[in-house]
Design a protein around this motif. Structure first.
Motif, PDB file in Angstrom:
ATOM      1  N   PRO A   1       8.151   2.932   0.097  1.00 37.42           N
ATOM      2  CA  PRO A   1       9.324   3.749   0.437  1.00 37.42           C
ATOM      3  C   PRO A   1       9.175   5.217   0.050  1.00 37.42           C
ATOM      4  O   PRO A   1       9.737   6.095   0.708  1.00 37.42           O
ATOM      5  CB  PRO A   1      10.457   3.078  -0.348  1.00 37.42           C
ATOM      6  N   GLN A   2       8.416   5.504  -1.031  1.00 39.17           N
ATOM      7  CA  GLN A   2       8.227   6.886  -1.467  1.00 39.17           C
ATOM      8  C   GLN A   2       6.998   7.535  -0.844  1.00 39.17           C
ATOM      9  O   GLN A   2       6.685   8.690  -1.155  1.00 39.17           O
ATOM     10  CB  GLN A   2       8.113   6.940  -2.993  1.00 39.17           C
ATOM     11  N   LYS A   3       6.295   6.771   0.038  1.00 46.63           N
ATOM     12  CA  LYS A   3       5.102   7.281   0.721  1.00 46.63           C
ATOM     13  C   LYS A   3       4.094   7.879  -0.273  1.00 46.63           C
ATOM     14  O   LYS A   3       3.981   7.415  -1.389  1.00 46.63           O
ATOM     15  CB  LYS A   3       5.514   8.302   1.783  1.00 46.63           C
ATOM     16  N   ALA A   4       3.400   8.938   0.139  1.00 43.97           N
ATOM     17  CA  ALA A   4       2.326   9.491  -0.695  1.00 43.97           C
ATOM     18  C   ALA A   4       2.839  10.097  -1.988  1.00 43.97           C
ATOM     19  O   ALA A   4       2.067  10.266  -2.940  1.00 43.97           O
ATOM     20  CB  ALA A   4       1.534  10.531   0.086  1.00 43.97           C
TER      21      ALA A   4
ATOM     22  N   PRO B   1     -19.060  11.776   5.238  1.00 50.14           N
ATOM     23  CA  PRO B   1     -19.772  10.505   5.171  1.00 50.14           C
ATOM     24  C   PRO B   1     -20.636  10.403   3.915  1.00 50.14           C
ATOM     25  O   PRO B   1     -21.373  11.336   3.576  1.00 50.14           O
ATOM     26  CB  PRO B   1     -20.640  10.513   6.437  1.00 50.14           C
ATOM     27  N   GLY B   2     -20.511   9.275   3.231  1.00 49.61           N
ATOM     28  CA  GLY B   2     -21.325   9.042   2.050  1.00 49.61           C
ATOM     29  C   GLY B   2     -20.684   9.463   0.749  1.00 49.61           C
ATOM     30  O   GLY B   2     -21.294   9.288  -0.312  1.00 49.61           O
ATOM     31  N   VAL B   3     -19.465   9.989   0.793  1.00 49.67           N
ATOM     32  CA  VAL B   3     -18.762  10.392  -0.431  1.00 49.67           C
ATOM     33  C   VAL B   3     -17.491   9.565  -0.563  1.00 49.67           C
ATOM     34  O   VAL B   3     -16.678   9.495   0.373  1.00 49.67           O
ATOM     35  CB  VAL B   3     -18.410  11.892  -0.419  1.00 49.67           C
ATOM     36  N   TYR B   4     -17.321   8.968  -1.745  1.00 51.39           N
ATOM     37  CA  TYR B   4     -16.186   8.079  -1.980  1.00 51.39           C
ATOM     38  C   TYR B   4     -15.581   8.379  -3.352  1.00 51.39           C
ATOM     39  O   TYR B   4     -16.239   8.933  -4.235  1.00 51.39           O
ATOM     40  CB  TYR B   4     -16.640   6.607  -1.946  1.00 51.39           C
ATOM     41  N   PHE B   5     -14.337   7.964  -3.517  1.00 53.70           N
ATOM     42  CA  PHE B   5     -13.673   8.063  -4.813  1.00 53.70           C
ATOM     43  C   PHE B   5     -13.244   6.668  -5.265  1.00 53.70           C
ATOM     44  O   PHE B   5     -12.896   5.809  -4.454  1.00 53.70           O
ATOM     45  CB  PHE B   5     -12.441   8.970  -4.736  1.00 53.70           C
ATOM     46  N   MET B   6     -13.273   6.485  -6.567  1.00 51.22           N
ATOM     47  CA  MET B   6     -12.781   5.253  -7.180  1.00 51.22           C
ATOM     48  C   MET B   6     -11.941   5.630  -8.405  1.00 51.22           C
ATOM     49  O   MET B   6     -12.190   6.633  -9.066  1.00 51.22           O
ATOM     50  CB  MET B   6     -13.952   4.369  -7.622  1.00 51.22           C
ATOM     51  N   GLY B   7     -10.956   4.768  -8.706  1.00 47.71           N
ATOM     52  CA  GLY B   7     -10.185   4.938  -9.929  1.00 47.71           C
ATOM     53  C   GLY B   7      -8.993   5.850  -9.817  1.00 47.71           C
ATOM     54  O   GLY B   7      -8.395   6.218 -10.841  1.00 47.71           O
ATOM     55  N   LEU B   8      -8.597   6.224  -8.601  1.00 49.03           N
ATOM     56  CA  LEU B   8      -7.455   7.116  -8.427  1.00 49.03           C
ATOM     57  C   LEU B   8      -6.156   6.327  -8.502  1.00 49.03           C
ATOM     58  O   LEU B   8      -6.083   5.170  -8.070  1.00 49.03           O
ATOM     59  CB  LEU B   8      -7.539   7.838  -7.085  1.00 49.03           C
ATOM     60  N   ALA B   9      -5.110   6.954  -9.037  1.00 47.60           N
ATOM     61  CA  ALA B   9      -3.800   6.321  -9.069  1.00 47.60           C
ATOM     62  C   ALA B   9      -3.308   6.089  -7.645  1.00 47.60           C
ATOM     63  O   ALA B   9      -3.382   6.981  -6.808  1.00 47.60           O
ATOM     64  CB  ALA B   9      -2.818   7.204  -9.837  1.00 47.60           C
ATOM     65  N   TRP B  10      -2.838   4.900  -7.383  1.00 48.80           N
ATOM     66  CA  TRP B  10      -2.355   4.541  -6.045  1.00 48.80           C
ATOM     67  C   TRP B  10      -3.392   4.864  -4.970  1.00 48.80           C
ATOM     68  O   TRP B  10      -3.072   5.331  -3.897  1.00 48.80           O
ATOM     69  CB  TRP B  10      -1.027   5.226  -5.726  1.00 48.80           C
ATOM     70  N   GLN B  11      -4.665   4.604  -5.292  1.00 47.53           N
ATOM     71  CA  GLN B  11      -5.696   4.755  -4.262  1.00 47.53           C
ATOM     72  C   GLN B  11      -5.338   3.898  -3.056  1.00 47.53           C
ATOM     73  O   GLN B  11      -5.588   4.280  -1.916  1.00 47.53           O
ATOM     74  CB  GLN B  11      -7.051   4.345  -4.842  1.00 47.53           C
TER      75      GLN B  11
ATOM     76  N   VAL C   1       4.450   8.749  -4.171  1.00 50.08           N
ATOM     77  CA  VAL C   1       4.373   7.781  -5.255  1.00 50.08           C
ATOM     78  C   VAL C   1       3.136   8.040  -6.121  1.00 50.08           C
ATOM     79  O   VAL C   1       3.103   7.692  -7.298  1.00 50.08           O
ATOM     80  CB  VAL C   1       4.365   6.338  -4.692  1.00 50.08           C
ATOM     81  N   ARG C   2       2.115   8.687  -5.524  1.00 51.87           N
ATOM     82  CA  ARG C   2       0.901   8.993  -6.282  1.00 51.87           C
ATOM     83  C   ARG C   2       1.156  10.013  -7.393  1.00 51.87           C
ATOM     84  O   ARG C   2       0.366  10.125  -8.331  1.00 51.87           O
ATOM     85  CB  ARG C   2      -0.178   9.539  -5.345  1.00 51.87           C
ATOM     86  N   GLU C   3       2.243  10.762  -7.280  1.00 50.54           N
ATOM     87  CA  GLU C   3       2.542  11.796  -8.265  1.00 50.54           C
ATOM     88  C   GLU C   3       3.456  11.290  -9.379  1.00 50.54           C
ATOM     89  O   GLU C   3       3.744  12.024 -10.323  1.00 50.54           O
ATOM     90  CB  GLU C   3       3.223  12.992  -7.575  1.00 50.54           C
ATOM     91  N   LYS C   4       3.928  10.046  -9.265  1.00 49.08           N
ATOM     92  CA  LYS C   4       4.907   9.544 -10.207  1.00 49.08           C
ATOM     93  C   LYS C   4       4.267   9.163 -11.546  1.00 49.08           C
ATOM     94  O   LYS C   4       3.146   8.660 -11.601  1.00 49.08           O
ATOM     95  CB  LYS C   4       5.629   8.319  -9.631  1.00 49.08           C
ATOM     96  N   THR C   5       5.034   9.415 -12.615  1.00 46.65           N
ATOM     97  CA  THR C   5       4.612   8.997 -13.949  1.00 46.65           C
ATOM     98  C   THR C   5       4.800   7.490 -14.089  1.00 46.65           C
ATOM     99  O   THR C   5       5.722   6.913 -13.512  1.00 46.65           O
ATOM    100  CB  THR C   5       5.453   9.716 -15.019  1.00 46.65           C
ATOM    101  N   ASN C   6       3.932   6.850 -14.866  1.00 45.41           N
ATOM    102  CA  ASN C   6       4.059   5.415 -15.085  1.00 45.41           C
ATOM    103  C   ASN C   6       5.354   5.087 -15.820  1.00 45.41           C
ATOM    104  O   ASN C   6       5.821   5.851 -16.663  1.00 45.41           O
ATOM    105  CB  ASN C   6       2.877   4.898 -15.903  1.00 45.41           C
TER     106      ASN C   6
ATOM    107  N   PRO D   1       0.841  -1.210   0.000  1.00 42.12           N
ATOM    108  CA  PRO D   1       0.000   0.000   0.000  1.00 42.12           C
ATOM    109  C   PRO D   1       0.866   1.246   0.000  1.00 42.12           C
ATOM    110  O   PRO D   1       2.006   1.220   0.485  1.00 42.12           O
ATOM    111  CB  PRO D   1      -0.804  -0.127   1.297  1.00 42.12           C
ATOM    112  N   TYR D   2       0.329   2.314  -0.557  1.00 43.93           N
ATOM    113  CA  TYR D   2       1.137   3.522  -0.685  1.00 43.93           C
ATOM    114  C   TYR D   2       1.629   4.033   0.663  1.00 43.93           C
ATOM    115  O   TYR D   2       2.705   4.618   0.781  1.00 43.93           O
ATOM    116  CB  TYR D   2       0.361   4.627  -1.419  1.00 43.93           C
ATOM    117  N   GLU D   3       0.854   3.785   1.728  1.00 43.28           N
ATOM    118  CA  GLU D   3       1.254   4.237   3.061  1.00 43.28           C
ATOM    119  C   GLU D   3       2.519   3.534   3.555  1.00 43.28           C
ATOM    120  O   GLU D   3       3.236   4.048   4.413  1.00 43.28           O
ATOM    121  CB  GLU D   3       0.114   4.024   4.054  1.00 43.28           C
TER     122      GLU D   3
END
Length: 429
Positions: free
Chosen positions: A240-243, A384-394, A245-250, A235-237
């Motif tokens: 080694p690059q922590k959060a 409460p009641g709001v969610y996200f799906m499909g994010l990079a490194w969710q 990693v979500r900004e990294k290019t593929n 998991p991203y948490e």
């Protein structure tokens, strides 16, 4: 006096899902299995990005066996016969259409959502081109690839230069005669540059800091090694690059021709012209940062780091695997070029492959940070009641991808069901 018409009450569902791509429909699959009433709102057609925004020779960069949408794994429910191959665009669409048919989700296609907002009495209002709706909970799955990025400085280029975004590129015949500049070295940029290069076109490529990956190493597909080692489950948490990693290019590589690496140094030996990071436009001249050498070296460092991860796993497990020689760079730039005269190099077209930005303007919800990014933990927001799906490194590397988007949806389901149970208890009290 004409009697004033009373507008019909908005249709109500327990859960509204905005977006009919793999993320939204994976969530729909889980909700349908759980018996939760819901609707999926898709502004075009389900999986429209796969249908309409890929070039002709496009194929997956990960093996087919990683196509494991919930209830529809490639080799199991779908019955795919080439698990270690790389599906072409048309085959991907066939797989996705078969997925739709497998569980018949409640989707409204051609329906654009213009506003999602909390209602005073609880729940959410959803304004759409098909009318107004209300929902107890909302899953935002519209993706992060909505608005193509083209720098404003491109407006200063001559009208004689054909410009298009990578999402509108289809094949070399689409572009005028002459050389082409591709700006961006992520997966799309590198693969489009190769597509033009292999077609015999003269190609100039402006590269940034995108990393690259080996394809096969020590006798095996690297994807298989990293899967077995558990790397893709980090998991991203815990990464080694922590959060960040979500900004990294593929990483760039390709599934073309059965799958192979992309080594831009080798392409340079074959005649492809390389430049560093794009900076600006000055008349008919493009300016670049003097970082070509650094960017190539950093891409190689990533390549070698992945090899090291595999080496370490093989050593820990005591696996007998062939040993490969260290990577030796076949080409190095003499200097880092800082400008390109378009006319002098006969460049007639530019393909901008520098990505997309998300567009959450319709979501009038207090769930974004100062940069407009969703605030969440594994897709669950503070509201409460709001969610996200499909994010990079969710959660992991496979989040949002065919590989693990179903796991992201499965993780959200218990929270959705718990809030649903609490709401019903309040209504019954």
């Amino acid at each position: 006096m004409t009697q004033q018409q009373i507008p019909p009450a908005p249709q109500h569902v327990e859960v509204a899902i905005v977006g009919g791509g793999q993320a939204g429909l994976s969530m729909s699959w889980h909700l349908k299995q759980a018996g939760v009433s819901h609707l999926v709102f898709e502004r075009k057609r389900c999986f429209s990005e796969w249908r309409d925004s890929r070039w002709d020779s496009f194929c997956l960069v990960t093996p087919n066996w990683q196509c494991r949408l919930p209830g529809f794994h490639y080799a199991k429910e779908y019955g795919g016969r080439d698990p270690h191959g790389f599906m072409l665009r048309e085959q991907i669409v066939e797989y996705l259409d078969a997925y739709l048919a497998s569980f018949d989700p409640p989707v409204i296609e051609g329906c654009e959502v213009s506003r999602v907002e909390p209602l005073p009495g609880g729940g959410f209002g959803i304004r759409t081109s098909a009318g107004d709706f209300t929902a107890d909970q909302v899953v935002i799955a519209s993706g992060v690839y909505q608005k193509p990025v083209i720098p404003r400085s491109a407006e200063r280029l001559s009208a004689s230069i054909t410009q298009l975004h990578s999402s509108n590129y289809r094949n070399p015949r689409q572009l005028p005669a002459g050389a082409t500049l591709v700006v961006g070295s992520g997966q799309s940029g590198c693969q489009i540059a190769e597509d033009l290069h292999l077609a015999g076109r003269e190609v100039h490529l402006c590269i940034g800091r995108a990393p690259r990956s080996p394809r096969v190493y020590r006798g095996r597909e690297v994807t298989d090694w990293l899967t077995d080692s558990g790397y893709y489950d980090i998991p991203y948490e815990s990464h080694p690059q922590k959060a960040t990693v979500r900004e990294k290019t593929n990483h760039y590589l390709t599934g073309r021709d059965g799958g192979r690496e992309i080594d831009l140094r080798q392409r340079a030996l074959e005649g492809m012209k390389l430049y560093g990071s794009f900076k600006d436009v000055d008349g008919g001249v493009l300016r670049f940062a003097p970082d070509l050498t650094r960017n190539l070296d950093e891409a190689d460092r990533s390549y070698n780091n992945i090899r090291t991860l595999v080496d370490e796993y093989i050593a820990r497990q005591g696996i007998a695997a062939p040993v490969e020689a260290p990577y030796a760079a076949p080409w190095k730039p003499d200097v880092d070029p800082t400008e390109l005269d378009l006319a002098a190099q006969n460049i007639a077209s530019i393909v901008w492959a520098i990505g997309f930005t998300a567009d959450y303007g319709y979501a009038q919800l207090p769930v974004f940070d100062g940069r407009g990014h969703p605030v969440h933990r594994r897709g669950i927001t503070p509201m409460p009641g709001v969610y996200f799906m499909g994010l990079a490194w969710q959660n992991t590397w496979g989040s949002g991808r065919f590989a693990d988007v179903g796991q992201d949806a499965a993780f959200l389901l218990p929270t959705i069901l718990e809030l649903r149970r609490a709401q019903r208890q309040r209504q019954a009290a």
